[in-house]
Design a protein around this motif. Structure first.
Motif, PDB file in Angstrom:
ATOM      1  N   SER A 375       0.861  -1.182   0.000  1.00 58.00           N
ATOM      2  CA  SER A 375       0.000   0.000   0.000  1.00 58.00           C
ATOM      3  C   SER A 375       0.891   1.223   0.000  1.00 58.00           C
ATOM      4  N   THR A 376       0.608   2.190  -0.870  1.00 55.61           N
ATOM      5  CA  THR A 376       1.398   3.418  -0.868  1.00 55.61           C
ATOM      6  C   THR A 376       1.100   4.245   0.371  1.00 55.61           C
ATOM      7  N   ILE A 377       1.968   5.199   0.654  1.00 53.85           N
ATOM      8  CA  ILE A 377       1.827   6.025   1.853  1.00 53.85           C
ATOM      9  C   ILE A 377       0.476   6.715   1.892  1.00 53.85           C
ATOM     10  N   GLY A 378       0.039   7.224   0.756  1.00 57.54           N
ATOM     11  CA  GLY A 378      -1.238   7.926   0.720  1.00 57.54           C
ATOM     12  C   GLY A 378      -2.425   7.022   0.975  1.00 57.54           C
ATOM     13  N   ARG A 379      -2.315   5.726   0.654  1.00 57.36           N
ATOM     14  CA  ARG A 379      -3.410   4.787   0.864  1.00 57.36           C
ATOM     15  C   ARG A 379      -3.511   4.400   2.340  1.00 57.36           C
ATOM     16  N   GLY A 380      -2.390   4.337   3.046  1.00 54.24           N
ATOM     17  CA  GLY A 380      -2.405   3.986   4.463  1.00 54.24           C
ATOM     18  C   GLY A 380      -1.607   2.730   4.741  1.00 54.24           C
ATOM     19  N   LEU A 381      -1.369   2.467   6.025  1.00 53.61           N
ATOM     20  CA  LEU A 381      -0.569   1.320   6.443  1.00 53.61           C
ATOM     21  C   LEU A 381      -1.346   0.014   6.310  1.00 53.61           C
ATOM     22  N   SER A 386      -5.222  -7.607  10.011  1.00 56.68           N
ATOM     23  CA  SER A 386      -6.456  -7.400   9.253  1.00 56.68           C
ATOM     24  C   SER A 386      -6.139  -7.305   7.767  1.00 56.68           C
ATOM     25  N   PRO A 387      -5.886  -8.439   7.122  1.00 58.20           N
ATOM     26  CA  PRO A 387      -5.535  -8.436   5.704  1.00 58.20           C
ATOM     27  C   PRO A 387      -6.614  -7.784   4.853  1.00 58.20           C
ATOM     28  N   SER A 388      -6.177  -7.036   3.844  1.00 60.37           N
ATOM     29  CA  SER A 388      -7.137  -6.317   3.007  1.00 60.37           C
ATOM     30  C   SER A 388      -6.609  -6.217   1.591  1.00 60.37           C
ATOM     31  N   ILE A 389      -7.304  -6.828   0.664  1.00 61.18           N
ATOM     32  CA  ILE A 389      -6.907  -6.716  -0.739  1.00 61.18           C
ATOM     33  C   ILE A 389      -7.194  -5.313  -1.264  1.00 61.18           C
ATOM     34  N   ALA A 390      -8.180  -4.637  -0.665  1.00 56.53           N
ATOM     35  CA  ALA A 390      -8.538  -3.293  -1.122  1.00 56.53           C
ATOM     36  C   ALA A 390      -7.462  -2.271  -0.791  1.00 56.53           C
ATOM     37  N   MET A 391      -6.637  -2.557   0.226  1.00 54.04           N
ATOM     38  CA  MET A 391      -5.577  -1.627   0.589  1.00 54.04           C
ATOM     39  C   MET A 391      -4.385  -1.704  -0.357  1.00 54.04           C
ATOM     40  N   LEU A 392      -4.276  -2.776  -1.118  1.00 53.73           N
ATOM     41  CA  LEU A 392      -3.133  -2.964  -2.004  1.00 53.73           C
ATOM     42  C   LEU A 392      -3.287  -2.106  -3.253  1.00 53.73           C
ATOM     43  N   ASN A 393      -2.274  -1.303  -3.553  1.00 55.07           N
ATOM     44  CA  ASN A 393      -2.356  -0.474  -4.760  1.00 55.07           C
ATOM     45  C   ASN A 393      -1.002  -0.256  -5.424  1.00 55.07           C
ATOM     46  N   TYR A 394      -0.044  -1.160  -5.147  1.00 53.17           N
ATOM     47  CA  TYR A 394       1.278  -1.000  -5.771  1.00 53.17           C
ATOM     48  C   TYR A 394       1.963  -2.354  -5.840  1.00 53.17           C
ATOM     49  N   VAL A 395       2.745  -2.541  -6.899  1.00 52.52           N
ATOM     50  CA  VAL A 395       3.514  -3.770  -7.103  1.00 52.52           C
ATOM     51  C   VAL A 395       4.957  -3.389  -7.382  1.00 52.52           C
ATOM     52  N   ILE A 396       5.898  -4.103  -6.762  1.00 52.60           N
ATOM     53  CA  ILE A 396       7.302  -3.975  -7.123  1.00 52.60           C
ATOM     54  C   ILE A 396       7.864  -5.383  -7.310  1.00 52.60           C
ATOM     55  N   ALA A 397       9.080  -5.474  -7.835  1.00 57.25           N
ATOM     56  CA  ALA A 397       9.719  -6.767  -8.064  1.00 57.25           C
ATOM     57  C   ALA A 397      10.679  -7.082  -6.922  1.00 57.25           C
ATOM     58  N   PHE A 398      10.849  -8.378  -6.669  1.00 58.48           N
ATOM     59  CA  PHE A 398      11.675  -8.853  -5.559  1.00 58.48           C
ATOM     60  C   PHE A 398      12.513 -10.025  -6.027  1.00 58.48           C
ATOM     61  N   ILE A 399      13.812 -10.006  -5.675  1.00 64.20           N
ATOM     62  CA  ILE A 399      14.690 -11.152  -5.925  1.00 64.20           C
ATOM     63  C   ILE A 399      15.488 -11.420  -4.654  1.00 64.20           C
TER      64      ILE A 399
END
Length: 653
Positions: A375-381, A386-399
């Motif tokens: 979740s981006t800073i503007g969306r909130g922590l 309390s898992p929430s799919i609605a709070m997710l709004n960003y994707v990055i890559a991980f290795i």
């Protein structure tokens, strides 16, 4: 009968209140007579009453809002005089609608209540982006002493996530209530975040709107203002708030759905753990299906990148390739909008499209890249409990390189391995593989450095001439570079022209070959020196001396100190005297630090003939500090300001 999960993170008070739920008090003429808030006369406004009532009937979500605010100081209460109502616009013509909007201003005239109703023409709607519409309005005839009030309803088809409601605000609140009524067929998590205890609470089952329902009702009295604080990325993360999210439904199987919701009969669970959310992501056509489109990217990467032997170097090269080829369109998203195929055709896409494409390219280069959802800073922590799919709004890559995780973000040309967009630095996210969901830290791992350098010559007439440079590295370089690219004139105006009032010329800004961002200019000024009895007195830091600092909060700190990144700030000023002049009263070098070395400061003075160099280094090791550190920050920066206020004297031999 099934049990539904209620998550509440604190114990509630059982104080009995005479105030009934959803029973707003009548407008009181005595409130109009008030001229100031009794507990703190500096407050510009006081919320007299505010309520949020969510309820579900016939498959629709309803919201009724009432707000009544006393305005004590109109010029300082603008937040309460211009309002915005955001509504979501989904696919297939599923949209939220604002109804029954009423906006009034009340004044005391000749001992009676006079009402000013906002004309419909003063209310307007504008489309913010493809997903949200905003209805805006401003109150009319507002004076010191007015009471402003609005009421509105929202009709929504979206039952899965009930928007978060902030309980605390920048102004004190006399009475606040939150009510959520849902039929028993719907099971909701109630995510309660913050430290404020309600004075009245009712969580029970009862018959509402002709059906068996669960009700969640919280009421608060005399809430103190929770003011904005400096060095907080999103203060709403720390104010008390309430949010409901659907975790399950249980309709009779014979019903074939209920209330036209499209939800099938029987028991169904909706993402009550991060593993459940991972499963939903991989089953979604705009996420999981996109990660299967490996054939689309097979021939995109050049062979010279694929053949790089060192995996870290190969990953960095893939990142650079994606940065140069694809452009972020400014839209955040955990899901693709137009898809990877369209990104390849247009070279432009949202954050999910850019970084899912990055993952596919890395995999085509033989790298084990996985998506991280956050979740981006503007969306909130995000909250682990309390898992929430609605709070997710960003994707990055991980290795993961042999136990050493590295993050990648291709939405900016300034990102590097482990240096991602500032908006995404929101404490933690989740690596979502096909089989697992794992929480990882999302903080800036390396310090940024700011170099402020002045090379100046003092003339015998008391004027200074010289040049100045301001160079930033790492995250600061990215932030300044993007601000400059967005609006060059505004960046230079806000960063320099409004800060430095003396004449300067030849200002230049840009990115260096090493990826730093630098601004420089030449100056010639007579404003730095005081002539006293034939002596020239000046601060050896010249215009780099600040008379105050921003760790100046007098009331108790309520939020952590969030800085995006740890940093070193280095000021270096070299002053050359004219022939025949010498220095007197040269300050001495000094340094101090906290016991744990979290904050350090060095004031170093060196002199060689007619040249004097003052170099200061302020070091703050970490990007985030708990609120208990605030007194240490305040004390050290008080000392820095005092030490840097020292002056030096130049006299003729």
């Amino acid at each position: 009968m099934r049990t539904y999960l209620l998550i509440i993170t604190l114990l509630f008070s059982s104080i009995v209140s005479s105030q009934k739920f959803l029973d707003p008090p009548k407008l009181d003429i005595e409130d109009l007579k008030l001229t100031s808030y009794a507990k703190n006369t500096s407050e510009p406004a006081e919320v007299l009453y505010k309520s949020y009532h969510y309820y579900i009937t016939e498959g629709d979500l309803h919201l009724d809002v009432i707000s009544r605010v006393k305005i004590y100081k109109k010029d300082d209460a603008k937040k309460f005089l211009e309002e915005e109502i955001y509504t979501y616009m989904g696919k297939n013509n599923n949209i939220e609608k604002v109804t029954s909007l009423k906006v009034n201003t009340y004044n005391l005239e000749n001992g009676k209540i006079a009402t000013t109703t906002v004309d419909k023409n003063s209310k307007y709607q504008s489309k913010e982006n493809k997903n949200y519409s905003v209805t805006k309005f401003a109150f009319e005839n507002v004076k010191d002493g007015s009471i402003v009030e609005y009421k509105y309803s929202v009709l929504s088809p979206f039952l899965y996530v009930i928007p978060r409601v902030m309980v605390e605000d920048v102004a004190p609140i006399r009475y606040f209530e939150y009510v959520f009524d849902a039929p028993k067929h719907f099971g909701y998590n109630i995510n309660y975040k913050g430290t404020l205890n309600p004075q009245k609470r009712d969580v029970s089952e009862k018959v509402l709107y002709g059906t068996e329902a669960r009700t969640y009702r919280f009421a608060y009295k005399d809430i103190a203002a929770y003011k904005d604080e400096k060095y907080v990325n999103n203060i709403d993360n720390y104010r008390t708030s309430i949010r409901a999210e659907l975790n399950s439904t249980d309709f009779p199987i014979t019903s074939n759905g209920a209330y036209n919701t499209g939800i099938s009969g029987g028991f169904k669970s909706y993402g009550i753990s991060w593993s459940d959310i991972r499963k939903q992501l991989y089953e979604d056509e705009n996420f999981g299906d996109e990660l299967k489109r490996t054939n689309l990217v097979k021939e995109i990467l050049p062979e010279d990148i694929k053949s790089i032997k060192d995996k870290k170097e190969r990953a960095a090269a893939v990142l650079k390739f994606a940065q140069n080829k694809y452009k972020w369109n400014g839209e955040y998203g955990a899901f693709t909008d137009k898809g990877i195929k369209q990104l390849i055709a247009t070279n432009s896409g949202n954050s999910a499209e850019i970084n899912l494409m990055l993952i596919l390219l890395m995999r085509s280069a033989g790298l084990d890249a996985e998506p991280v959802l956050l979740s981006t800073i503007g969306r909130g922590l995000l909250t682990s409990y309390s898992p929430s799919i609605a709070m997710l709004n960003y994707v990055i890559a991980f290795i993961d390189f042999d136990g050493k995780p590295v993050l990648y973000d291709a939405t900016s040309k300034m990102t590097t391995p482990n240096l991602i967009r500032p908006a995404a630095l929101n404490y933690f996210g989740f690596v979502m593989t096909k089989t697992d969901a794992k929480q990882i830290n999302i903080l800036c791992p390396e310090k940024s450095v700011t170099y402020l350098t002045v090379d100046a010559k003092l003339n015998a007439d008391g004027t200074f001439e010289g040049n100045f440079s301001d160079r930033d590295t790492m995250l600061y370089a990215m932030m300044n570079s993007e601000s400059y690219d967005k609006d060059k004139e505004t960046y230079q105006k806000e960063s320099y022209k409004e800060r430095y009032k003396f004449p300067y010329t030849n200002i230049k800004s840009g990115t260096t070959e090493k990826g730093d961002f630098q601004t420089s200019f030449d100056f010639d000024s007579d404003s730095f020196v005081d002539g006293i009895g034939g002596k020239l007195v000046f601060n050896p830091l010249l215009f780099l001396y600040n008379k105050s600092h921003e760790f100046d909060q007098t009331e108790e700190r309520r939020s952590p100190i969030e800085l995006y990144t740890g940093y070193d700030k280095i000021k270096k000023v070299t002053i050359t005297l004219p022939d025949g002049y010498v220095f007197e009263n040269v300050p001495k070098s000094k340094k101090f630090r906290t016991e744990d070395n979290a904050i350090q400061y060095v004031y170093k003075v060196t002199q060689e003939g007619n040249k004097l160099t003052v170099e200061t280094t302020t070091t703050v090791e970490d990007p985030v500090y708990p609120k208990e550190y605030y007194p240490a920050f305040k004390q050290i920066f008080d000392n820095i300001t005092k030490l840097e206020g020292q002056v030096v004297t130049a006299v003729k031999k």
